[in-house]
Write an enzyme that holds these catalytic residues in place. Structure first.
Site, PDB file in Angstrom:
ATOM      1  N   LYS A  22      -1.928   5.041   0.812  1.00  0.00           N
ATOM      2  CA  LYS A  22      -2.210   4.373  -0.465  1.00  0.00           C
ATOM      3  C   LYS A  22      -0.935   3.783  -1.080  1.00  0.00           C
ATOM      4  O   LYS A  22      -0.913   2.627  -1.492  1.00  0.00           O
ATOM      5  CB  LYS A  22      -2.845   5.365  -1.473  1.00  0.00           C
ATOM      6  N   ARG A  97      -9.508  10.557  -9.264  1.00  0.00           N
ATOM      7  CA  ARG A  97      -9.586  11.564  -8.204  1.00  0.00           C
ATOM      8  C   ARG A  97     -10.725  12.538  -8.440  1.00  0.00           C
ATOM      9  O   ARG A  97     -10.931  13.446  -7.628  1.00  0.00           O
ATOM     10  CB  ARG A  97      -8.279  12.361  -8.193  1.00  0.00           C
ATOM     11  N   ARG A 136       7.154  12.171   6.273  1.00  0.00           N
ATOM     12  CA  ARG A 136       7.437  11.182   5.225  1.00  0.00           C
ATOM     13  C   ARG A 136       8.737  11.482   4.457  1.00  0.00           C
ATOM     14  O   ARG A 136       9.062  12.617   4.166  1.00  0.00           O
ATOM     15  CB  ARG A 136       6.290  11.182   4.222  1.00  0.00           C
ATOM     16  N   ARG A 170       9.319  15.069  -0.566  1.00  0.00           N
ATOM     17  CA  ARG A 170       8.589  15.643  -1.690  1.00  0.00           C
ATOM     18  C   ARG A 170       8.378  17.144  -1.540  1.00  0.00           C
ATOM     19  O   ARG A 170       8.110  17.629  -0.436  1.00  0.00           O
ATOM     20  CB  ARG A 170       7.230  14.949  -1.834  1.00  0.00           C
ATOM     21  N   ARG A 181      -3.983  20.323  -0.535  1.00  0.00           N
ATOM     22  CA  ARG A 181      -4.235  18.945  -1.011  1.00  0.00           C
ATOM     23  C   ARG A 181      -5.436  18.333  -0.294  1.00  0.00           C
ATOM     24  O   ARG A 181      -6.239  17.630  -0.894  1.00  0.00           O
ATOM     25  CB  ARG A 181      -2.972  18.091  -0.816  1.00  0.00           C
TER      26      ARG A 181
HETATM   27  P1  AP5 Z   1       1.843   7.084   1.953  1.00  0.00           P
HETATM   28  O1  AP5 Z   1       1.672   5.619   1.737  1.00  0.00           O
HETATM   29  O2  AP5 Z   1       2.937   7.777   1.236  1.00  0.00           O
HETATM   30  O3  AP5 Z   1       0.437   7.822   1.714  1.00  0.00           O
HETATM   31  P2  AP5 Z   1      -0.334   8.152   0.381  1.00  0.00           P
HETATM   32  O4  AP5 Z   1      -1.784   7.940   0.648  1.00  0.00           O
HETATM   33  O5  AP5 Z   1       0.265   7.412  -0.770  1.00  0.00           O
HETATM   34  O6  AP5 Z   1      -0.038   9.696   0.323  1.00  0.00           O
HETATM   35  P3  AP5 Z   1       0.353  10.645  -0.865  1.00  0.00           P
HETATM   36  O7  AP5 Z   1       0.754  11.951  -0.226  1.00  0.00           O
HETATM   37  O8  AP5 Z   1       1.352  10.025  -1.775  1.00  0.00           O
HETATM   38  O9  AP5 Z   1      -1.005  10.813  -1.559  1.00  0.00           O
HETATM   39  P4  AP5 Z   1      -1.410  11.919  -2.475  1.00  0.00           P
HETATM   40  O10 AP5 Z   1      -2.671  11.341  -2.955  1.00  0.00           O
HETATM   41  O11 AP5 Z   1      -1.485  13.271  -1.895  1.00  0.00           O
HETATM   42  O12 AP5 Z   1      -0.172  12.048  -3.489  1.00  0.00           O
HETATM   43  P5  AP5 Z   1       0.003  11.646  -5.004  1.00  0.00           P
HETATM   44  O13 AP5 Z   1       1.419  11.331  -5.219  1.00  0.00           O
HETATM   45  O14 AP5 Z   1      -1.037  10.674  -5.435  1.00  0.00           O
HETATM   46  O15 AP5 Z   1       1.977   7.319   3.536  1.00  0.00           O
HETATM   47  C1  AP5 Z   1       2.291   8.593   4.044  1.00  0.00           C
HETATM   48  C2  AP5 Z   1       3.283   8.441   5.227  1.00  0.00           C
HETATM   49  O16 AP5 Z   1       2.591   7.845   6.317  1.00  0.00           O
HETATM   50  C3  AP5 Z   1       4.483   7.538   4.909  1.00  0.00           C
HETATM   51  O17 AP5 Z   1       5.626   8.068   5.521  1.00  0.00           O
HETATM   52  C4  AP5 Z   1       4.113   6.181   5.537  1.00  0.00           C
HETATM   53  O18 AP5 Z   1       5.257   5.474   5.988  1.00  0.00           O
HETATM   54  C5  AP5 Z   1       3.213   6.603   6.699  1.00  0.00           C
HETATM   55  N1  AP5 Z   1       2.113   5.672   6.924  1.00  0.00           N
HETATM   56  C6  AP5 Z   1       1.384   4.997   5.995  1.00  0.00           C
HETATM   57  N2  AP5 Z   1       0.438   4.231   6.588  1.00  0.00           N
HETATM   58  C7  AP5 Z   1       0.564   4.460   7.944  1.00  0.00           C
HETATM   59  C8  AP5 Z   1      -0.126   3.953   9.083  1.00  0.00           C
HETATM   60  N3  AP5 Z   1      -1.147   3.066   8.979  1.00  0.00           N
HETATM   61  N4  AP5 Z   1       0.255   4.405  10.303  1.00  0.00           N
HETATM   62  C9  AP5 Z   1       1.286   5.294  10.421  1.00  0.00           C
HETATM   63  N5  AP5 Z   1       1.994   5.781   9.368  1.00  0.00           N
HETATM   64  C10 AP5 Z   1       1.627   5.374   8.142  1.00  0.00           C
HETATM   65  O19 AP5 Z   1      -0.361  13.023  -5.733  1.00  0.00           O
HETATM   66  C11 AP5 Z   1       0.485  14.155  -5.639  1.00  0.00           C
HETATM   67  C12 AP5 Z   1      -0.070  15.255  -6.531  1.00  0.00           C
HETATM   68  O20 AP5 Z   1      -0.104  14.807  -7.912  1.00  0.00           O
HETATM   69  C13 AP5 Z   1      -1.522  15.685  -6.236  1.00  0.00           C
HETATM   70  O21 AP5 Z   1      -1.576  16.642  -5.203  1.00  0.00           O
HETATM   71  C14 AP5 Z   1      -1.954  16.225  -7.599  1.00  0.00           C
HETATM   72  O22 AP5 Z   1      -1.444  17.514  -7.831  1.00  0.00           O
HETATM   73  C15 AP5 Z   1      -1.277  15.271  -8.576  1.00  0.00           C
HETATM   74  N6  AP5 Z   1      -2.122  14.106  -8.926  1.00  0.00           N
HETATM   75  C16 AP5 Z   1      -1.840  12.790  -8.679  1.00  0.00           C
HETATM   76  N7  AP5 Z   1      -2.823  11.999  -9.154  1.00  0.00           N
HETATM   77  C17 AP5 Z   1      -3.742  12.833  -9.703  1.00  0.00           C
HETATM   78  C18 AP5 Z   1      -5.001  12.613 -10.332  1.00  0.00           C
HETATM   79  N8  AP5 Z   1      -5.508  11.387 -10.476  1.00  0.00           N
HETATM   80  N9  AP5 Z   1      -5.684  13.700 -10.771  1.00  0.00           N
HETATM   81  C19 AP5 Z   1      -5.197  14.975 -10.639  1.00  0.00           C
HETATM   82  N10 AP5 Z   1      -4.013  15.241 -10.044  1.00  0.00           N
HETATM   83  C20 AP5 Z   1      -3.291  14.178  -9.577  1.00  0.00           C
END
Ligand code: AP5
Length: 227
Positions: A22, A97, A136, A170, A181
Site C-alpha cells: 500500500k 481498517r 523491509r 519498524r 497484524r
Molecule cells: P509496503 O509498501 O511497505 O507495504 P504496506 O502494505 O504499506 O505495509 P505496512 O506494513 O506499512 O502496512 P500496515 O497496514 O501493516 O502498516 P501501517 O503503517 O498502516 O511494502 C512492504 C515491503 O514489500 C517493502 O519493503 C516493499 O519494498 C516490498 N514490496 C511492495 N510491493 C512489492 C511487490 N509487488 N513485490 C515485492 N515486494 C514488494 O500500520 C501500522 C500499525 O498502525 C497497525 O498495525 C496499527 O496498529 C496502526 N494503524 C494504522 N492505521 C490504523 C487504522 N486505520 N486503524 C487502527 N490502527 C491503525
C-alpha cells in the site's frame, strides 16, 4: 489523466493486508497523479515520536500488532483531511481498517460533498506478506521504502531519493508482531472488501506481481476512477 489534468478532488482507498504494498504504491500514485498520500500508520508513528496524548495511547497497541482505537484514528485522519494541501485529492493508505472507520469516512466525505472514487484492494497471500515485511526498511529522513530482496537502493545503505544513509526498520516488523497484524487484518479489515463491493467502488489488483506491474495496474484503475 495526470496531475496537470486532474480537475476535481479525488478520494482513493488502498485496501490490503500488512506488506501488500500500500505504501509503495501510494507513493507512486502521488508522483503520477499529484494526489496526497495519507497513511494512518505514518500519522500514528509521528504522534508516537512527538509524544502526543494520542501517540502515548497508540504506542503499546502498535507494538503489539493490534489496531489502535477507532476514536483516535478517526480524530487523527479528520484533522489531517482539514489541512489545505489535501484539496487536490487523497490516497488513503491503511484507512479505513474497520467498519466503524469506513462509516465515519462516508459521513465525513458526505459533509464536504465528496465521494470515494475507488477502493483498490491489493490481493496478496499471507506467506508473501511475511517475507515482504521481514525484509523491509525505510529511509528515516524522506520515508522512501526499500526491501532486502525486492527493492535495494542503487548504492547499499544510501537512499536513492534523498541521499541519506539513515535507514530504519519498524519496531512492529518482528515476526511475532506480524502474526498479530495479519490476524487483525483478517478479523477486522478484510470485511471492508465486501463493504466497498456493495457500494460499487471496489477494484481488485493482483499484488503478487512485481512492483512495476502492480503499479501499472493500479495506475490504470486510478486513471479510470478519477476521469
Ligand atoms: P509496503 O509498501 O511497505 O507495504 P504496506 O502494505 O504499506 O505495509 P505496512 O506494513 O506499512 O502496512 P500496515 O497496514 O501493516 O502498516 P501501517 O503503517 O498502516 O511494502 C512492504 C515491503 O514489500 C517493502 O519493503 C516493499 O519494498 C516490498 N514490496 C511492495 N510491493 C512489492 C511487490 N509487488 N513485490 C515485492 N515486494 C514488494 O500500520 C501500522 C500499525 O498502525 C497497525 O498495525 C496499527 O496498529 C496502526 N494503524 C494504522 N492505521 C490504523 C487504522 N486505520 N486503524 C487502527 N490502527 C491503525
Amino acid at each position: 489523466m495526470d496531475a496537470a489534468t486532474l480537475t476535481k478532488p479525488a478520494v482513493l482507498i488502498l485496501l490490503g493486508p500488512p506488506g501488500a504494498g500500500k505504501g509503495t504504491q501510494a507513493r507512486l500514485l502521488e508522483q503520477k497523479f499529484g494526489l496526497v498520500q495519507l497513511s494512518t500508520g505514518d500519522l500514528l508513528r509521528a504522534a508516537v515520536k512527538a509524544g502526543t496524548e494520542a501517540g502515548l495511547q497508540a504506542k503499546a497497541v502498535m507494538e503489539a500488532g493490534d489496531l489502535v482505537s477507532d476514536e483516535i484514528v478517526i480524530a487523527i485522519l479528520r484533522d489531517r483531511l482539514g489541512e489545505p494541501d489535501v484539496a487536490r485529492g487523497v490516497i488513503l493508505d491503511g484507512f479505513p481498517r474497520t467498519t466503524v472507520q469506513a462509516e465515519a469516512l462516508d459521513a465525513l466525505l458526505a459533509s464536504t460533498g465528496q465521494k470515494i472514487n475507488a477502493a483498490i484492494s491489493l490481493e496478496v497471500d499471507d506467506a508473501a506478506m511475511v517475507s515482504r515485511i521481514s525484509g523491509r526498511y525505510t529511509c528515516g529522513d524522506c520515508g522512501e521504502g526499500y526491501h532486502d530482496t525486492f527493492k535495494s537502493p542503487d548504492v547499499y545503505g544510501i537512499c536513492d531519493k534523498c541521499g541519506s544513509g539513515n535507514m530504519v526498520r519498524r519496531a512492529d516488523d518482528k515476526a511475532e508482531t506480524v502474526a498479530s497484524r495479519l490476524e487483525a487484518y483478517h478479523a477486522q479489515t478484510a470485511p471492508l472488501i465486501a463493504y466497498y463491493g456493495e457500494r460499487g467502488v471496489l477494484k481488485t489488483v493482483d499484488a503478487m506481481l512485481a512492483i512495476d506491474d502492480v503499479a501499472s495496474a493500479i495506475q490504470q484503475t486510478t486513471a479510470e476512477a478519477i476521469a
